[in-house]
Design an enzyme around this catalytic site. Structure first.
Site, short mmCIF file in Angstrom:
data_model
loop_
_atom_site.label_atom_id
_atom_site.label_comp_id
_atom_site.label_asym_id
_atom_site.label_seq_id
_atom_site.Cartn_x
_atom_site.Cartn_y
_atom_site.Cartn_z
CG ASN A 186 36.97 34.68 40.59
OD1 ASN A 186 36.95 34.20 39.45
ND2 ASN A 186 36.96 35.98 40.81
CB ALA A 187 33.75 30.10 40.18
CD GLU A 223 39.95 35.73 38.99
OE1 GLU A 223 39.98 36.97 39.16
OE2 GLU A 223 40.35 34.92 39.86
CG ASP A 269 41.83 42.07 47.75
OD1 ASP A 269 42.38 41.52 46.78
OD2 ASP A 269 41.21 43.14 47.68
#
Length: 469
Positions: A189-190, A192, A259
């Site tokens: 994600n952004a 991470e 997920d």
């Protein structure tokens, strides 16, 4: 999508939810007092990836660690035979408890033990993977940094997948992505992506630059950055970047959206779709689950409906069976489904107000239209002025309406019985004993709601005026 088996290896956890009402603050501290209504438990983390695969029509094989404790036993029961849990004494099953009131998360309590898998646990999971990979369409590494995906296990899993010709997709965690070297796709994600690269990611150009920097450091085929309200960005090692905007939806809970995204990506790839098409499907699926409470899943029917919306086919009238399937899936996710019906031959302000008010009383609203023959029988010669297809396109374009279907009978009773909604809406010009379907609604615990009408608005009057003019 065709059902294809996908192996999921990663951190599994038990997600518990307490739902209730919060109407006052505690006299002991400035915190809400939640009156408990219901409890729910489900598999989270890698378990939620498996749940999403199953909901989409896939065949998940889940490999994970759990403790020899009561929570591990409950988790094993929730996951069923498709899961192969390596349960070890001394390991604690991860539990996340969320308290939710008024559709908002009040607090989350985590019980966890961040302990890397030991050698015996690694060996057991490697053997389970060797048993599961043959015939699989994809491998997902679902890393929640709880200890399952050690550097050794990541390396072994990726090597085994490459040897078997199985695409490997990774939902990563942490700063060091080097342990995922050799995978086909990383889906940070952004936050991470920013943490792993130390680079800004606010703009599209910055996000692409960060993804390309990651590709220079880690030998993987592509990076797909999930960016919340900014959608998704796919950056392949060779070739131009591609992106897809987020589908605008009312956001209730982002739990598990990642997920859902990687499950959809994996099943898409397992069915032979390219990464750009897989991204489009994953983006639509993630947009669906953020509109649900809890660790939610996206079904194949919901995904199909969302794709038709994105393609401008939102106004197409669903067949009764398809509408019923969609209603069942919404209700299974804890959403209240409302039902309204009518000819809607000429859409006017009264209709818009009625449907808008109806949507305020439910989480999803289905509108059932009389088909053309039914309108002609009810309204007489010259009606309808607009065909079913045109009426469905107009009604379906309203923000208040989530799905449109149609019926050929003179009353909507058969459709109500087929859909079994939670709430039935009618105008206040009816009495409750005059509303078709009201007794049947009451028989399954549903509610009939009479809504105020906008004075002086009537399709019949508009038609008569148009004919005079």
């Amino acid at each position: 999508m065709l059902p294809r088996r996908v192996v999921v290896l990663g951190d599994v956890m038990l997600d518990r939810f307490l739902y209730g009402e919060a109407r006052r603050l505690s006299p002991e501290a400035p915190v809400p007092v939640v009156r408990l209504g219901r409890r729910d438990s489900m598999a989270g983390g890698a378990g939620n990836v498996a749940r999403n695969l199953e909901a989409l029509g896939g065949e998940p094989s889940l490999l994970a660690l759990a403790g020899e404790d009561a929570e591990g036993e409950e988790l094993a029961g929730l996951l069923g035979p498709a899961a192969r849990l390596v349960r070890r004494p001394g390991r604690r099953t991860t539990v996340k408890l969320r308290v939710i009131a008024a559709r908002q998360q009040v607090v989350r309590v985590d019980e966890e033990q961040e302990r890397p898998a030991d050698t015996a646990e690694e060996e057991a999971l490697i053997q389970a993977l060797a048993d599961s990979l043959p015939g699989a369409g994809a491998l997902v590494l679902s890393d929640y940094a709880k200890g399952v995906l050690t550097p050794r296990l990541c390396a072994e899993a990726i090597t085994m997948a490459r040897a078997a010709g199985v695409p490997c997709l990774v939902d990563p965690k942490g700063r060091d992505f080097a342990r995922y070297a050799g995978a086909d796709l990383l889906t940070p994600n952004a936050a991470e992506l920013a943490e792993a690269t130390g680079m800004p990611i606010a703009s599209d150009a910055e996000a692409e630059a960060a993804a390309r920097a990651l590709l220079e450091r880690v030998p993987v085929r592509a990076v797909l950055a999930t960016r919340s309200e900014k959608g998704m960005l796919l950056v392949p090692r060779d070739g131009a970047a591609a992106s897809v905007p987020a589908q605008a939806r009312e956001v209730f809970d982002v739990s598990g959206a990642g997920d859902t995204a990687i499950a959809t990506l994996a099943l898409s790839v397992a069915n032979g779709r390219d990464l750009e098409e897989a991204m489009r499907l994953a983006n639509a699926a993630a947009g669906i689950v953020v509109g649900k409470l809890g660790t939610a899943t996206c079904s194949a029917a919901e995904l199909d409906h969302a794709l038709r919306e994105a393609e401008g086919a939102v106004g197409e009238a669903l067949a009764g069976a398809d509408a019923a399937r969609l209603v069942r899936e919404w209700q299974a996710a804890g959403l209240r489904v409302g039902f309204a019906n009518g000819c809607f031959d000429i859409l006017h302000a009264g209709h818009v107000r009625l449907l808008r008010d109806a949507r305020r009383h439910c989480d999803r609203l289905v509108v059932a239209l009389n088909d053309d023959a039914s309108v002609a029988r009810l309204k007489g010669e010259g009606r309808p002025l607009n065909s079913l297809a045109d009426r469905a396109a107009v009604i379906g374009a309203l923000a208040a309406v989530d799905a449109v279907t149609s019926f050929g009978e003179d009353t909507p009773l058969e459709m109500i019985l087929q859909l079994r909604p939670d709430r039935l809406f009618k105008g206040s010009d009816y009495r409750l004993d005059q509303v078709v379907g009201a007794p049947e609604m009451a028989s399954w615990g549903g509610e009939t709601v009479l809504l105020d009408l906008l004075p002086g608005r009537s399709t019949t009057r508009l038609v008569e005026k148009a004919r005079r003019d």
